[in-house]
Design an enzyme around this catalytic site. Structure first.
Site, PDB file in Angstrom:
ATOM      1  CB  CYS A  81      25.471  39.229  36.172  1.00 18.20           C
ATOM      2  SG  CYS A  81      26.067  40.843  35.695  1.00 18.20           S
ATOM      3  CD  GLN A 282      40.585  47.973  43.821  1.00 16.97           C
ATOM      4  OE1 GLN A 282      39.647  47.271  43.454  1.00 16.97           O
ATOM      5  NE2 GLN A 282      41.479  47.560  44.700  1.00 16.97           N
ATOM      6  CE1 TYR A 311      50.955  39.876  46.524  1.00 20.29           C
ATOM      7  CE2 TYR A 311      50.766  40.770  48.753  1.00 20.29           C
ATOM      8  CZ  TYR A 311      51.103  39.734  47.909  1.00 20.29           C
ATOM      9  OH  TYR A 311      51.597  38.574  48.422  1.00 20.29           O
ATOM     10  CD  GLU A 332      51.874  45.723  40.979  1.00 20.03           C
ATOM     11  OE1 GLU A 332      51.030  45.680  41.887  1.00 20.03           O
ATOM     12  OE2 GLU A 332      51.864  44.952  40.012  1.00 20.03           O
ATOM     13  CB  CYS A 408      39.203  40.662  45.421  1.00 18.63           C
ATOM     14  SG  CYS A 408      40.653  39.830  44.774  1.00 18.63           S
TER      15      CYS A 408
HETATM   16  N1  SAH Z   1      46.363  47.867  45.824  1.00 17.23           N
HETATM   17  C1  SAH Z   1      46.128  48.094  44.434  1.00 17.23           C
HETATM   18  C2  SAH Z   1      46.224  46.854  43.548  1.00 17.23           C
HETATM   19  C3  SAH Z   1      45.562  45.591  44.012  1.00 17.23           C
HETATM   20  S1  SAH Z   1      45.429  44.313  42.805  1.00 17.23           S
HETATM   21  C4  SAH Z   1      44.808  48.803  44.224  1.00 17.23           C
HETATM   22  O1  SAH Z   1      44.003  48.923  45.145  1.00 17.23           O
HETATM   23  O2  SAH Z   1      44.571  49.279  43.116  1.00 17.23           O
HETATM   24  C5  SAH Z   1      46.772  43.289  43.128  1.00 17.23           C
HETATM   25  C6  SAH Z   1      48.074  43.770  42.560  1.00 17.23           C
HETATM   26  O3  SAH Z   1      49.078  42.830  42.941  1.00 17.23           O
HETATM   27  C7  SAH Z   1      48.156  43.849  41.031  1.00 17.23           C
HETATM   28  O4  SAH Z   1      48.614  45.125  40.678  1.00 17.23           O
HETATM   29  C8  SAH Z   1      49.173  42.769  40.643  1.00 17.23           C
HETATM   30  O5  SAH Z   1      49.956  43.138  39.528  1.00 17.23           O
HETATM   31  C9  SAH Z   1      50.021  42.691  41.888  1.00 17.23           C
HETATM   32  N2  SAH Z   1      50.724  41.422  42.157  1.00 17.23           N
HETATM   33  C10 SAH Z   1      50.355  40.170  41.832  1.00 17.23           C
HETATM   34  N3  SAH Z   1      51.206  39.273  42.346  1.00 17.23           N
HETATM   35  C11 SAH Z   1      52.156  39.968  43.033  1.00 17.23           C
HETATM   36  C12 SAH Z   1      53.296  39.590  43.804  1.00 17.23           C
HETATM   37  N4  SAH Z   1      53.635  38.322  43.970  1.00 17.23           N
HETATM   38  N5  SAH Z   1      54.017  40.574  44.376  1.00 17.23           N
HETATM   39  C13 SAH Z   1      53.679  41.879  44.218  1.00 17.23           C
HETATM   40  N6  SAH Z   1      52.611  42.291  43.496  1.00 17.23           N
HETATM   41  C14 SAH Z   1      51.854  41.350  42.915  1.00 17.23           C
END
Ligand code: SAH
Length: 459
Positions: A81, A282, A311, A332, A408
């Site tokens: 934190c 998340q 992603y 993903e 993020c």
């Molecule tokens: N949209 C989801 C996950 C977001 S986190 C949610 O809201 O829960 C980002 C995600 O991207 C992770 O699951 C990670 O494994 C994936 N990721 C990372 N690099 C990637 C890439 N080059 N292509 C596809 N997915 C990827």
């Protein structure tokens, strides 16, 4: 320049993106960790460079009106934190400025960011902890967090950000390790066994998943560990993750279930999700719901749209959107997450979502070139490093009516938006969410639309 070890008195005027106070003494800039904007402090210079230096806070002379006393006893040394000494309202204002600054400075974009949507109770919000294990100078087994910018463990077995089950889980693991002389893994020598304890706790059901990350193929007396953990109410799953690599990536590829299914079920809104220890989910379920509702509102779905969710993790956003779209395609990179996404579609009776395993920057261009993939809406939610160039290129070629960018990290967001906005898109709005109270991190959702929408549709 001010020489090392000099004690100075300085007024804190601003904060860095990492949450360090910024002050000036005779025009020389000093960064003072744990100081808050508006504080007047006494600090000792610990590192002096030509243009700027770092100083350690020794005492607050006049506290800022925004200063509060941190709740956590190790808020200073622990790296987790950065903003606990600031009241919550000021934390939110800091995050809004950060996103706005990035958009302006890196992206060249001047869209006003709405006030950051905060939490009613900004504590114990996390559903997951990944806790490193080590030994302290006295040789005791310690669980905690890495001190800021280092790999030294600060003991803190009950982090105030949650999950609530961490305390009893870590106590049980410690007792087991002491009883059966199971060594913590030592990064420097590469010896020892237990690296991290991963704990997930569902906010909706209270169920707990524990996964021990080990630098070995098996764990001695694993049944004793399982028995101890099962005494904790809500324990639903115990597993091992094998990580024998000598790097600082937490999880390895192999999972060995010890008790229960190696997944945890959680809910967001009306949907249920099965989450394996290897999948991203998340960490703040309360704010995630608000975030996803905003994604859905920005996407403006009417039921007839084709949507790509890049992603997509375990398919959370995809399934949220599938309820109001004709078809959703998720992409993903982690195979376990894709398996979870397909299971989750079934679990929720959703038949119009399809998932692909691969890199977003490869799958999307390939689907466009080979199959003429099209999209009305493309949602992206990349990790901190942002979207790959191939992904942005494919988005520009497919040219959807809406791009919804969930981020993020507002610095990489701004870098990517600059590219999209220089090639035909316009940033319509950005909303920010406090998914990570007490820390400097900020989540945001941005809506982009084609700049020449009318012109294009006339041609
Ligand atoms: N949209 C989801 C996950 C977001 S986190 C949610 O809201 O829960 C980002 C995600 O991207 C992770 O699951 C990670 O494994 C994936 N990721 C990372 N690099 C990637 C890439 N080059 N292509 C596809 N997915 C990827």
């Amino acid at each position: 320049m001010i020489a090392k070890n000099t004690v100075v008195r300085v007024q804190i005027e601003d904060l860095t993106e990492q949450g360090e106070g910024i002050g000036r003494v005779d025009g020389y800039t000093l960064f003072v960790k744990d100081a808050v904007i508006g504080d007047r402090v006494e600090a000792k210079v610990v590192k002096a460079k030509k243009q700027y230096g770092y100083a350690r806070l020794s005492r607050v002379l006049t506290p800022s009106p925004d200063r509060v006393s941190p709740r956590c006893p190790v808020a200073g040394p622990c790296g987790g934190c950065q903003l606990q000494a600031m009241n919550y309202e000021s934390q939110l204002a800091f995050k809004r400025r950060k996103v706005e600054n990035h958009l302006r400075r890196i992206g060249g974009l001047t869209v006003p960011v709405e006030p950051v949507i905060g939490m009613e109770d900004p504590w114990e919000y996390r559903n997951k902890a990944q806790v490193p294990v080590g030994r302290d100078r006295e040789g005791r087994i310690v669980f905690g967090f890495y001190a800021g910018r280092s790999h030294r463990i600060v003991e803190n077995p009950c982090c105030l950000l949650g999950p609530a089950a961490s305390g009893p889980v870590l106590a049980a693991v410690k007792e087991y390790m002491e009883q059966f002389q199971v060594e913590p893994y030592d990064e420097e020598s590469g010896k020892g066994t237990v690296r991290h304890v991963l704990i997930r706790q569902s906010h909706s059901t209270g169920q707990i998943l524990v996964c021990l990350v080990i630098h070995a193929d098996r764990l001695p007396a694993a049944d004793r560990l399982t028995a101890k953990l099962r005494e904790i109410p809500g324990m639903a799953s115990v597993s091992l993750n094998i990580n024998k690599k000598r790097n600082n990536v937490i999880l390895g590829d192999r999972l060995v279930p010890l008790f229960g299914p190696a997944v945890l079920v959680d809910r967001i809104g009306s949907l249920s999700f099965e989450i394996s220890p290897l999948s991203f989910f998340q960490v703040n379920p309360v704010q995630t719901r608000t975030l996803y509702e905003t994604v859905r509102a920005f996407a403006g779905l009417t039921g007839g749209e084709t949507v790509w969710d890049l992603y997509c993790g375990i398919g959370t956003i995809s399934l949220f959107l599938a309820q109001r779209a004709k078809k959703v395609y998720g992409v993903e990179i982690v195979p376990e997450a894709v398996d979870d996404a397909r299971e989750n579609a079934k679990l929720n009776g959703i038949v119009n979502a399809e998932f692909f395993c691969g890199k977003a920057e490869e799958v999307l261009p390939e689907m466009y070139e080979k199959d003429g993939a099209r999209a009305d809406v493309i949602v992206v939610d990349p990790p901190r490093k942002g979207c790959g160039a191939g992904c942005l290129d494919a988005i520009l070629k497919i040219h959807p009516a809406k791009v919804v960018y969930v981020s993020c990290d507002s610095a990489t967001l701004s870098r990517d938006l600059k590219i999209l906005c220089s090639k035909g898109y316009r940033l319509e709005k950005t909303s920010a969410f406090d998914m990570f109270p007490q820390t400097v991190h900020c989540e945001s959702v941005s809506l982009l639309v084609p700049r020449f929408h009318l012109f294009n549709s006339l041609n």
